[in-house]
Design a protein around this motif. Structure first.
Motif, PDB file in Angstrom:
ATOM      1  N   SER A 268     102.138 -44.720  10.411  1.00  0.00           N
ATOM      2  CA  SER A 268     102.607 -44.533   9.030  1.00  0.00           C
ATOM      3  C   SER A 268     103.882 -45.325   8.807  1.00  0.00           C
ATOM      4  CB  SER A 268     102.853 -43.044   8.757  1.00  0.00           C
ATOM      5  OG  SER A 268     101.666 -42.303   8.876  1.00  0.00           O
ATOM      6  N   LEU A 269     104.747 -45.327   9.829  1.00  0.00           N
ATOM      7  CA  LEU A 269     105.998 -46.082   9.755  1.00  0.00           C
ATOM      8  C   LEU A 269     105.715 -47.584   9.680  1.00  0.00           C
ATOM      9  CD1 LEU A 269     109.072 -45.875   9.787  1.00  0.00           C
ATOM     10  CD2 LEU A 269     108.991 -45.917  12.294  1.00  0.00           C
ATOM     11  N   ILE A 270     104.768 -48.051  10.497  1.00  0.00           N
ATOM     12  CA  ILE A 270     104.380 -49.466  10.468  1.00  0.00           C
ATOM     13  C   ILE A 270     103.846 -49.835   9.079  1.00  0.00           C
ATOM     14  CG2 ILE A 270     102.723 -51.167  11.357  1.00  0.00           C
ATOM     15  CD1 ILE A 270     102.899 -49.625  14.058  1.00  0.00           C
ATOM     16  N   PHE A 271     103.004 -48.969   8.542  1.00  0.00           N
ATOM     17  CA  PHE A 271     102.399 -49.210   7.227  1.00  0.00           C
ATOM     18  C   PHE A 271     103.471 -49.325   6.145  1.00  0.00           C
ATOM     19  CE2 PHE A 271     100.731 -47.494   3.223  1.00  0.00           C
ATOM     20  CZ  PHE A 271      99.680 -48.366   3.000  1.00  0.00           C
ATOM     21  N   LEU A 272     104.445 -48.405   6.162  1.00  0.00           N
ATOM     22  CA  LEU A 272     105.504 -48.416   5.149  1.00  0.00           C
ATOM     23  C   LEU A 272     106.397 -49.649   5.271  1.00  0.00           C
ATOM     24  CD1 LEU A 272     106.503 -44.631   5.202  1.00  0.00           C
ATOM     25  CD2 LEU A 272     105.286 -45.853   3.379  1.00  0.00           C
ATOM     26  N   LYS A 273     106.698 -50.039   6.509  1.00  0.00           N
ATOM     27  CA  LYS A 273     107.533 -51.227   6.714  1.00  0.00           C
ATOM     28  C   LYS A 273     106.836 -52.492   6.217  1.00  0.00           C
ATOM     29  CE  LYS A 273     110.726 -49.899  10.394  1.00  0.00           C
ATOM     30  NZ  LYS A 273     111.932 -50.297   9.616  1.00  0.00           N
ATOM     31  N   LEU A 274     105.549 -52.602   6.509  1.00  0.00           N
ATOM     32  CA  LEU A 274     104.795 -53.769   6.054  1.00  0.00           C
ATOM     33  C   LEU A 274     104.675 -53.789   4.536  1.00  0.00           C
ATOM     34  CD1 LEU A 274     101.967 -53.911   8.744  1.00  0.00           C
ATOM     35  CD2 LEU A 274     103.907 -55.469   8.513  1.00  0.00           C
ATOM     36  N   LYS A 275     104.538 -52.602   3.968  1.00  0.00           N
ATOM     37  CA  LYS A 275     104.448 -52.517   2.498  1.00  0.00           C
ATOM     38  C   LYS A 275     105.763 -52.946   1.865  1.00  0.00           C
ATOM     39  CE  LYS A 275     102.771 -49.456  -1.136  1.00  0.00           C
ATOM     40  NZ  LYS A 275     102.301 -48.088  -1.470  1.00  0.00           N
ATOM     41  N   ASN A 276     106.884 -52.516   2.460  1.00  0.00           N
ATOM     42  CA  ASN A 276     108.201 -52.914   1.942  1.00  0.00           C
ATOM     43  C   ASN A 276     108.434 -54.414   2.074  1.00  0.00           C
ATOM     44  OD1 ASN A 276     108.871 -50.292   1.238  1.00  0.00           O
ATOM     45  ND2 ASN A 276     109.830 -49.846   3.221  1.00  0.00           N
ATOM     46  N   LEU A 277     107.822 -55.007   3.121  1.00  0.00           N
ATOM     47  CA  LEU A 277     107.948 -56.451   3.326  1.00  0.00           C
ATOM     48  C   LEU A 277     106.949 -57.235   2.484  1.00  0.00           C
ATOM     49  CD1 LEU A 277     108.331 -56.384   7.212  1.00  0.00           C
ATOM     50  CD2 LEU A 277     110.103 -57.101   5.584  1.00  0.00           C
ATOM     51  N   ASP A 278     106.123 -56.484   1.756  1.00  0.00           N
ATOM     52  CA  ASP A 278     105.090 -57.082   0.909  1.00  0.00           C
ATOM     53  C   ASP A 278     104.091 -57.920   1.716  1.00  0.00           C
ATOM     54  OD1 ASP A 278     103.901 -57.294  -1.586  1.00  0.00           O
ATOM     55  OD2 ASP A 278     104.831 -59.240  -1.994  1.00  0.00           O
ATOM     56  N   ILE A 279     103.809 -57.449   2.937  1.00  0.00           N
ATOM     57  CA  ILE A 279     102.783 -58.093   3.763  1.00  0.00           C
ATOM     58  C   ILE A 279     101.470 -57.364   3.510  1.00  0.00           C
ATOM     59  CG2 ILE A 279     101.988 -58.570   6.125  1.00  0.00           C
ATOM     60  CD1 ILE A 279     104.902 -58.801   6.960  1.00  0.00           C
ATOM     61  N   GLN A 280     100.591 -58.019   2.788  1.00  0.00           N
ATOM     62  CA  GLN A 280      99.303 -57.429   2.440  1.00  0.00           C
ATOM     63  C   GLN A 280      98.272 -57.796   3.519  1.00  0.00           C
ATOM     64  OE1 GLN A 280      99.031 -55.387  -0.168  1.00  0.00           O
ATOM     65  NE2 GLN A 280     101.189 -55.756  -0.671  1.00  0.00           N
ATOM     66  N   SER A 281      97.744 -56.806   4.169  1.00  0.00           N
ATOM     67  CA  SER A 281      96.762 -57.072   5.220  1.00  0.00           C
ATOM     68  C   SER A 281      95.681 -55.990   5.203  1.00  0.00           C
ATOM     69  CB  SER A 281      97.439 -57.103   6.594  1.00  0.00           C
ATOM     70  OG  SER A 281      96.476 -57.190   7.616  1.00  0.00           O
ATOM     71  N   LYS A 282      94.441 -56.443   5.092  1.00  0.00           N
ATOM     72  CA  LYS A 282      93.327 -55.492   5.143  1.00  0.00           C
ATOM     73  C   LYS A 282      93.241 -54.813   6.502  1.00  0.00           C
ATOM     74  CE  LYS A 282      90.448 -57.879   1.724  1.00  0.00           C
ATOM     75  NZ  LYS A 282      89.156 -58.583   1.483  1.00  0.00           N
ATOM     76  N   LEU A 283      93.750 -55.517   7.524  1.00  0.00           N
ATOM     77  CA  LEU A 283      93.722 -54.952   8.880  1.00  0.00           C
ATOM     78  C   LEU A 283      94.487 -53.630   8.961  1.00  0.00           C
ATOM     79  CD1 LEU A 283      94.189 -57.942  11.380  1.00  0.00           C
ATOM     80  CD2 LEU A 283      92.305 -56.303  11.305  1.00  0.00           C
ATOM     81  N   ILE A 284      95.646 -53.593   8.339  1.00  0.00           N
ATOM     82  CA  ILE A 284      96.470 -52.385   8.396  1.00  0.00           C
ATOM     83  C   ILE A 284      95.780 -51.223   7.692  1.00  0.00           C
ATOM     84  CG2 ILE A 284      98.655 -51.347   7.666  1.00  0.00           C
ATOM     85  CD1 ILE A 284      98.838 -53.226  10.075  1.00  0.00           C
ATOM     86  N   TYR A 285      95.186 -51.501   6.524  1.00  0.00           N
ATOM     87  CA  TYR A 285      94.452 -50.449   5.809  1.00  0.00           C
ATOM     88  C   TYR A 285      93.259 -49.972   6.636  1.00  0.00           C
ATOM     89  CZ  TYR A 285      97.185 -51.435   1.616  1.00  0.00           C
ATOM     90  OH  TYR A 285      98.216 -51.580   0.709  1.00  0.00           O
TER      91      TYR A 285
END
Length: 341
Positions: A268-285
């Motif tokens: 969840s922490l990884i997901f939030l950090k990537l979202k804040n960095l605006d890194i869009q990745s289908k892999l994370i979802y």
């Protein structure tokens, strides 16, 4: 997508099919369905009836073909024609283990598992052969392909060891971990062979992903410990009375169940950090979705008494999560080396 990418992706898919088939083998108790290796009862195509394993007079036997005498396995020392009476000088007792039962369903489930494993081996071999053309221009891909071939050959040897040991828990665990190592190698090739858009992945995010991968490995190891207990219970109750399989379950299960929250938290922490960095990745979802599916299958197994296929699906999802996380990490950290092939 380029050819090396396609070949690698094909190998990964087949390896996951092997993991799924292996889970079905273990769930059904079919691990000793073929008591020898690489053949099955000494045959390239296994028997479909118990009578095929009885000694027969005036019969052509080929080297290593197996018969069941009493409670023991015997294999033919060489090619020969049997006479009216059995001549034990033509046979040696199979001494690698003392398992001598025949169950047609177990035999064919294990046989199909081995066939899929053989296809995986051929797929990795094709990948290795094709990678040789890039030895000068892209040595890393060739070297990793060599490593993947060594890994799958070692995995095949481990499969033999598992059978020879009559399915000891330690060999099964090592066999599982080696499958994860093989996936890491293949996902590294996949990342190197796929060009990606330049993007910066902060070091702290990479560290979090590495921690998540370590936690997932621990989770898989504790899961194998839980599975050991379930395997014993399954045999104890003759694969019936599923509601009793979790009676007096070990503390490892409590740890395994509670440890899931650590994996949920860090991802969840990884997901939030990537979202804040605006890194869009289908892999994370996809990874987040798989984590919740993993929890769901665990709940189903516990509260609904291990319905058919729930265990291999649970195992498959866990290896998908760890594989995709490693791929995501490799994709960004190896991006400078990515090339069009």
């Amino acid at each position: 997508m380029n050819k090396i990418y396609n070949l690698t992706l094909t190998s990964i898919i087949i390896v996951y099919l092997v993991i799924l088939a292996g889970g079905i083998v273990r769930m059904t108790g079919s691990g000793m369905g073929c008591p020898d290796w690489p053949k099955c009862f000494g045959y390239l195509i296994p028997p479909i009836e118990r009578s095929q394993l009885d000694w027969k007079a005036n019969h052509q036997y080929n080297k290593d073909e197996i018969i069941i005498l009493g409670e023991s396995l015997f294999y033919a020392i060489d090619n020969f024609n049997s006479e009216k009476e059995i001549n034990l000088s033509n046979w040696n007792k199979y001494t690698k283990h003392d398992y001598s039962k025949f169950n047609v369903y177990h035999t064919w489930i294990e046989y199909i598992n081995r066939l899929i494993g053989a296809v995986a081996g051929l797929s990795v071999l094709v990948l290795f052969i094709y990678s040789l053309k890039f030895f000068r221009s892209k040595k890393s891909i060739t070297l990793l392909s060599i490593l993947s071939l060594v890994a799958i050959l070692f995995q095949a040897w481990l499969g033999k060891t598992v059978v020879d040991s009559n399915l000891t828990a330690s060999t099964i665990t090592i066999h599982m971990l080696m499958a994860v190592v093989l996936l890491f190698i293949l996902f590294s090739i996949l990342a190197l062979s796929k060009p990606i858009k330049p993007s910066v992945l902060p070091k702290n995010v990479s560290i979090l992903i590495i921690i998540s991968i370590v936690l997932l490995v621990i989770q898989i190891l504790t899961g194998t410990e839980v599975r050991k207990f379930i395997d014993i219970q399954m045999e104890l109750f003759n694969y019936t009375e599923r509601n009793k399989w979790i009676e007096n379950i070990t503390n490892t299960f409590s740890f395994h169940r509670s440890f899931t929250w650590a994996i949920v938290l860090i991802n969840s922490l990884i997901f939030l950090k990537l979202k804040n960095l605006d890194i869009q990745s289908k892999l994370i979802y996809t990874i987040i979705t798989l984590i919740f599916l993993q929890i769901l299958t665990g709940v189903i197994m516990y509260y609904f008494h291990f319905p058919f296929s729930s265990q291999p699906i649970h195992l498959l999802i866990s290896t998908l999560i760890i594989g995709l996380q490693f791929y995501f990490l490799s994709l960004y950290n190896l991006k400078k080396n990515a090339t069009k092939i």
